[in-house]
Each structure stands twice: as C-alpha cells, then as structure tokens.
Design an enzyme around this catalytic site. Sequence first.
Site, mmCIF file in Angstrom:
data_model
loop_
_atom_site.group_PDB
_atom_site.id
_atom_site.type_symbol
_atom_site.label_atom_id
_atom_site.label_comp_id
_atom_site.label_asym_id
_atom_site.label_seq_id
_atom_site.Cartn_x
_atom_site.Cartn_y
_atom_site.Cartn_z
ATOM 1 C CB SER A 130 30.800 18.698 12.421
ATOM 2 O OG SER A 130 31.565 18.523 11.249
ATOM 3 C CE1 TYR A 143 33.462 23.463 13.518
ATOM 4 C CE2 TYR A 143 33.845 21.296 12.587
ATOM 5 C CZ TYR A 143 33.023 22.394 12.775
ATOM 6 O OH TYR A 143 31.760 22.406 12.216
HETATM 7 P P1 NAI Z 1 27.799 30.272 9.924
HETATM 8 O O1 NAI Z 1 29.177 30.805 10.157
HETATM 9 O O2 NAI Z 1 27.122 30.532 8.622
HETATM 10 O O3 NAI Z 1 26.857 30.754 11.102
HETATM 11 C C1 NAI Z 1 27.234 30.567 12.438
HETATM 12 C C2 NAI Z 1 26.597 31.642 13.280
HETATM 13 O O4 NAI Z 1 27.003 31.415 14.632
HETATM 14 C C3 NAI Z 1 27.053 33.053 12.882
HETATM 15 O O5 NAI Z 1 25.911 33.880 12.691
HETATM 16 C C4 NAI Z 1 27.893 33.493 14.083
HETATM 17 O O6 NAI Z 1 27.796 34.896 14.343
HETATM 18 C C5 NAI Z 1 27.274 32.678 15.222
HETATM 19 N N1 NAI Z 1 28.164 32.494 16.375
HETATM 20 C C6 NAI Z 1 29.440 32.028 16.351
HETATM 21 N N2 NAI Z 1 29.932 32.023 17.595
HETATM 22 C C7 NAI Z 1 28.943 32.482 18.417
HETATM 23 C C8 NAI Z 1 28.856 32.710 19.823
HETATM 24 N N3 NAI Z 1 29.881 32.479 20.662
HETATM 25 N N4 NAI Z 1 27.688 33.187 20.325
HETATM 26 C C9 NAI Z 1 26.636 33.437 19.502
HETATM 27 N N5 NAI Z 1 26.676 33.253 18.172
HETATM 28 C C10 NAI Z 1 27.818 32.782 17.647
HETATM 29 O O7 NAI Z 1 27.921 28.696 10.207
HETATM 30 P P2 NAI Z 1 27.086 27.467 9.627
HETATM 31 O O8 NAI Z 1 27.856 26.915 8.486
HETATM 32 O O9 NAI Z 1 25.670 27.829 9.452
HETATM 33 O O10 NAI Z 1 27.255 26.448 10.828
HETATM 34 C C11 NAI Z 1 26.293 26.314 11.873
HETATM 35 C C12 NAI Z 1 26.708 25.125 12.722
HETATM 36 O O11 NAI Z 1 26.793 23.977 11.909
HETATM 37 C C13 NAI Z 1 28.062 25.285 13.396
HETATM 38 O O12 NAI Z 1 28.045 24.718 14.670
HETATM 39 C C14 NAI Z 1 28.985 24.501 12.478
HETATM 40 O O13 NAI Z 1 30.119 24.022 13.158
HETATM 41 C C15 NAI Z 1 28.064 23.383 12.061
HETATM 42 N N6 NAI Z 1 28.443 22.734 10.820
HETATM 43 C C16 NAI Z 1 28.414 23.402 9.613
HETATM 44 C C17 NAI Z 1 28.762 22.754 8.445
HETATM 45 C C18 NAI Z 1 28.729 23.429 7.105
HETATM 46 O O14 NAI Z 1 29.163 22.801 6.110
HETATM 47 N N7 NAI Z 1 28.221 24.637 6.975
HETATM 48 C C19 NAI Z 1 29.190 21.355 8.459
HETATM 49 C C20 NAI Z 1 29.172 20.736 9.751
HETATM 50 C C21 NAI Z 1 28.813 21.416 10.879
#
Ligand code: NAI
Length: 235
Positions: A130, A143
């Site tokens: 991130s 985070y």
């Molecule tokens: P999201 O919340 O839409 O999806 C994340 C997924 O990870 C969910 O389906 C959740 O069930 C799964 N998950 C969480 N913990 C888990 C675990 N211990 N084991 C297995 N699955 C698990 O999140 P998003 O926004 O798609 O983010 C994806 C990645 O991108 C994350 O690492 C987040 O930190 C990173 N990120 C996202 C940003 C954004 O603006 N959306 C910005 C910067 C980084």
Amino acid sequence: MLDRRVVLITGAAHGIGLAAAERLARDGYHVVIADRAPEVPSTSARYVQADVSDEASVQSLIYGIRQEEGRLDGLVCNAGFMIRKPIAELSLAEWSSVLATNLTSTFLLVKAAEDLLRGAGGGSVVTVASTRAHQSEPNTESYAASKGGLLALTHALAISLGPAIRVNCVSPGWIDTKAEHLRDEDHAQHPVGRVGRPDDTASLIAWLLGPESGFVTGAEFVIDGGMTRKMIYAE
Ligand code: NAI
C-alpha cells in the site's frame, strides 16, 4: 500436472484480488483463489476457504495445489485488512491479527510453496502492499507497519530466491473496491483525475506475473494516480 500456468491469489473473494483473478483467468491461467470468506464468487477459479494468517491452513492450501494442480507458476499475496483505532485502544491481539494477515501470511505462503514456484522454471510472486507503507493517516499503526514490513519482505525474498523466483510489490493508493458513492473532488484530487479501479491493479499484477517483466525483481510499483507525488501543504 496441468499444462496451463497456475496462479494462487489470496484474498480474492472480493476487490483487488477478485479483479486480478478474473483478469488472469482471461489471460489463460488456471486460477486458485484462497479466501477466508465462505461465499464463493462465480468465477472459473478453484476456490479454497483458507485463513492465510494460520500456518496449518496455508500448509493445507499448498498441499491441495500439489495434489490438484501439481504446479504453481504465480503467487499473489493480496489478502489484507485494516484496523483504524487510536493506539491507546488498539489491543495486542488486534495488532497481531493485522500483522499476521498482512505480513506473516506472505512468509508462510512462500515458505510452503517455494519448491513449487522453483519447479515452474520462472516462478513469480507479487505482494500487495500500500502507499501507506510510505505515508499515513492517524490511527493506522498496525496497517502501516504491516505494509512497510511487506515491502521489505518483498526485496529480501527477491534476493534470496532469485534467479529462479522473481518477487515484486504492488502498492496501491485509493482503489474503489466497494462501489461506494464517490464525489467529484474524490476523483479530481488525483493527478490522473480519477480514483483507481480494481482493473488498474489487475493489469499491473498480470504484467508482473508474466515473462514481459522478466528483468524486474525486488521492485515496488506505486499505483495511486499520482497522489503520493503531490505536495499537500496548505496555501
Ligand atoms: P477487500 O476487503 O475488498 O478484499 C480483501 C479480501 O481478503 C476479502 O475477501 C477478505 O475475506 C480476504 N481476507 C482478509 N483476511 C484474510 C485472511 N486472513 N485469509 C484469507 N483471506 C483473507 O480488500 P481490497 O480493497 O481488495 O484489498 C486487497 C489488498 O489490497 C489488501 O492487502 C489491502 O490492504 C490492499 N490495498 C487496498 C487498497 C484499496 O484502496 N482498496 C489500497 C492499498 C492497499
């Protein structure tokens, strides 16, 4: 053993991971999704319910790939979440849970899958950190620390596992994964004029996994519409 390239994407039941899974399936990969969510998205991927912060769960996930697919060409360590709380209210258990999913899971996954990735004759790992590895809003200590750690783990792995395995990091800014109502100023503040979309990160992940990025390892790619290049001192 499958005759198609196999990629494992964690946290791909939703958001950035799901868009990457769909993109990579269109590119011809056999995709395995691992997510702790019970709902199975309707994709062509094989879906495994797994908590990637748990070592036994990761070992079982990789064992399953060994048995079912017999190869692993790409690994996208994408699962992650944030807790926003003042540090005085953040418990050690909460801190540890964020570190376990956002950072330790990549250690567990690469440790379990190293031989499979080596066997692929050019394995590629992409971590999803991130821009918060570099800058912060208040009350996001766990985070920020997890993503800074993930960025450092990425270059450490690149040095240890090369030349057989390349390891790179994607650091997104604001990617709209919740289809929320966005204001004009949300878009306009970005130098590119819009908030990011999951397809933006999917194309970068696809490039990093594939042979066209063969001279790239240990690198971080910021994908944030230019936000971290913008000075924000008050006039
Ligand atoms: P999201 O919340 O839409 O999806 C994340 C997924 O990870 C969910 O389906 C959740 O069930 C799964 N998950 C969480 N913990 C888990 C675990 N211990 N084991 C297995 N699955 C698990 O999140 P998003 O926004 O798609 O983010 C994806 C990645 O991108 C994350 O690492 C987040 O930190 C990173 N990120 C996202 C940003 C954004 O603006 N959306 C910005 C910067 C980084």
